[in-house]
Design a protein around this motif. Structure first.
Motif, short mmCIF file in Angstrom:
data_model
loop_
_atom_site.label_atom_id
_atom_site.label_comp_id
_atom_site.label_asym_id
_atom_site.label_seq_id
_atom_site.Cartn_x
_atom_site.Cartn_y
_atom_site.Cartn_z
N GLY A 214 8.80 96.00 1.31
CA GLY A 214 8.46 96.46 -0.02
C GLY A 214 7.71 95.37 -0.77
N ILE A 215 6.96 95.78 -1.78
CA ILE A 215 6.23 94.83 -2.63
C ILE A 215 6.71 95.04 -4.06
N VAL A 216 7.24 93.97 -4.64
CA VAL A 216 7.73 93.99 -6.01
C VAL A 216 6.61 93.42 -6.89
N ALA A 227 -4.75 101.38 -10.72
CA ALA A 227 -4.45 100.44 -9.64
C ALA A 227 -3.13 100.77 -8.95
N VAL A 228 -2.11 101.14 -9.73
CA VAL A 228 -0.82 101.50 -9.14
C VAL A 228 -0.99 102.70 -8.21
N LYS A 229 -1.77 103.68 -8.64
CA LYS A 229 -2.00 104.86 -7.80
C LYS A 229 -2.71 104.49 -6.50
N ALA A 230 -3.69 103.61 -6.58
CA ALA A 230 -4.44 103.20 -5.39
C ALA A 230 -3.53 102.51 -4.38
N VAL A 231 -2.58 101.72 -4.87
CA VAL A 231 -1.66 101.02 -3.97
C VAL A 231 -0.65 102.00 -3.39
N SER A 246 6.92 100.08 0.42
CA SER A 246 7.23 100.70 -0.87
C SER A 246 6.80 99.77 -1.99
N ILE A 247 6.36 100.34 -3.10
CA ILE A 247 5.89 99.57 -4.24
C ILE A 247 6.88 99.72 -5.39
N ASN A 476 15.84 101.67 -7.71
CA ASN A 476 15.43 102.10 -6.36
C ASN A 476 15.41 100.92 -5.39
N LEU A 477 14.95 99.77 -5.88
CA LEU A 477 14.90 98.57 -5.04
C LEU A 477 16.30 98.17 -4.59
N VAL A 478 17.24 98.08 -5.53
CA VAL A 478 18.60 97.69 -5.19
C VAL A 478 19.24 98.72 -4.27
#
Length: 487
Positions: A214-216, A227-231, A246-247, A476-478
């Motif tokens: 994942g990328i935080v 940009a968020v959508k592109a990633v 996952s972003i 979601n990350l945790v």
């Protein structure tokens, strides 16, 4: 039998800025997920970009947040092979040299703790393989914004389409998903020159981004929608066959007020600001390492004086005229302000301006009611601090990925006007400084930018609300960690 605990290990790149970002992430995790009962372990390098302020900062955090444990790795001395090696190349070399120490520390921690995840700074990709080989899920903490993440994720494809160095590609634009077109010569400095070892280290790092679980990202969804959508859609990852990471957009993470141990006289500016009218002061500061030649400082001074507006200006020790960069490592060296500014400038402007040397408490400055504009170098931490404070900005990028951030601020967020810089040396005239200050503080466009900045301030606050986008991303990350290593 030794009791087994649960921990999350974080590994920042060298330098106080990277360490503060990791600590802010740690505090956020502990604050929002106290019921999880995990500790935070932060690995610190030793031997490159060390500074006394780091030790005092670590001591302060250790006292106030005992659940954050710091481990300092053995000292490593980097020996450069040439006198012309770039700072970025030296930094990458140092980080790679620490890999064996990181592995040793992870194995030591694993004897008494379950490591739920290993969160590495975006420049520490060289440590990814060792953690993965130990069965520890690796996450990348991307301290820049989503637009830079999209550009770096797409960089391997850009690399494959040319054999020239970007610094030689005058008139060529780079187009990456989620980004406005960017002049090739304004690409982030570590990738400008293919002859620089840093270029190939950056390519390695960019290729490994997609390998993280994942990328935080230190942004919030509403701030960088495109940009968020592109990633998230995977448009910027060349290898679409790979399972995409996952972003998690968990920002804005900014430094707490009064975190610096720099000269106390920088805080005198706060009482001065409190005496100024609402939204009347233009604040100028160019980051922890941004500086200028004396010639450029004098142009800024002349532009401010002619603008007629109030100002608070942080001036760092000047760089040499032929230095070739706007970065200075020792920003606190002694110098006389009167010797680097136009004759009589401080005296002539003392009724409406204040010049401070080296440092000011930026988070506190931006929160003051009297501050109506922020001339920024477009470093991502400063951008976020301006957004959180709702202060409109003048974008003056200097180095690193700041030209990418400038495009986001001006063209996507629309919270800033940009200075026009001459080609080559990126010099800015006094007339241009005056023009942009007046545009932000007096024009209809400036009013629109101010109103939009205040809307983003509200969005930033809401992102950390109970149902906010960043709060959900953090949860979601945790949750992914719990699924990997159930408590």
């Amino acid at each position: 039998m030794v009791e087994t605990t649960t921990t999350i290990v974080l590994y920042p790149a060298p330098g106080i800025g990277h360490i503060i970002s990791m600590v802010q992430l740690s505090k956020l995790l502990l604050t929002h997920h106290q019921q999880q009962h995990f500790s935070i372990t932060i690995l610190l390098t030793n031997g490159f970009q060390d500074h006394p302020s780091i030790n005092s900062y670590i001591n302060r955090i250790s006292s106030s947040h005992p659940s954050i444990i710091f481990h300092t790795l053995p000292t490593i001395t980097v020996t450069t092979t040439t006198t012309t090696q770039s700072m970025a190349a030296t930094a990458f070399q140092f980080i790679k040299s620490n890999t064996v120490n990181v592995e040793s520390k992870l194995r030591q921690i694993s004897l008494t703790s379950v490591i739920k995840s290993f969160i590495i700074d975006m420049f520490c990709a060289s440590a990814m393989d060792i953690a993965s080989s130990m069965g520890i899920p690796v996450y990348c903490f991307f301290t820049s914004g989503a637009a830079v993440l999209a550009l770096y994720s797409y960089f391997p494809k850009i690399h494959s389409e040319t054999t020239k160095s970007f610094r030689e590609m005058n008139g060529v634009e780079i187009v990456a998903p989620g980004n406005a077109p960017l002049e090739a010569v304004l690409m982030p400095e570590p990738v400008l020159d293919r002859e620089d070892p840093a270029y190939w280290e950056m390519l390695y790092f960019c290729e490994h981004l997609s390998m993280a679980k994942g990328i935080v990202v230190n942004t919030f969804r509403e701030l960088e929608v495109k940009a968020v959508k592109a990633v998230e859609d995977g448009d910027c990852f060349p290898d679409r066959k790979r399972t995409l990471p996952s972003i998690y957009c968990i920002g804005p993470l900014i430094a707490d007020a009064q975190q610096s141990d720099e000269a106390s006289d920088g805080k005198d500016c706060l009482s001065w600001l409190d005496k100024q009218p609402s939204k009347s002061v233009v604040y100028l500061c160019f980051g922890s390492r941004g500086s200028f030649s004396i010639a450029q400082l004098k142009e800024i001074a002349e532009g401010l004086e002619r603008s007629g507006h109030r100002f608070l200006w942080v001036v760092k020790r000047p760089i040499q005229e032929n230095h070739g960069t706007n970065q200075v490592d020792n920003t606190t060296g002694e110098f006389e302000l009167s010797s680097v500014l136009p004759s009589g400038f401080i005296e002539r402007t003392k009724e409406r301006g204040l010049v401070v040397r080296s440092w000011a408490p930026q988070v506190e400055v931006l929160s003051r009611e009297s501050v109506g504009g922020f001339v920024s170098h477009c470093g991502w931490n400063s951008v976020l601090e301006g957004v959180v404070a709702g202060v409109p900005m003048i974008a003056w990028p200097l180095y690193a990925e700041q030209h990418v951030n400038r495009n986001v601020m001006v063209e996507d967020m629309k919270v800033a006007v940009a200075v026009e810089q001459s080609e080559g040396d990126r010099f800015v005239s006094g007339e241009e400084v005056e023009k942009r200050v007046r545009e932000l503080m007096e024009s209809e466009k400036g009013t629109e930018i101010r109103e939009r900045s205040l809307k983003f301030k509200d969005m930033a606050r809401d992102a950390f609300g109970e149902c906010g986008s960043s709060t959900k991303a953090l949860s979601n990350l945790v949750q992914t960690w719990n699924e990997i290593n159930p408590l």
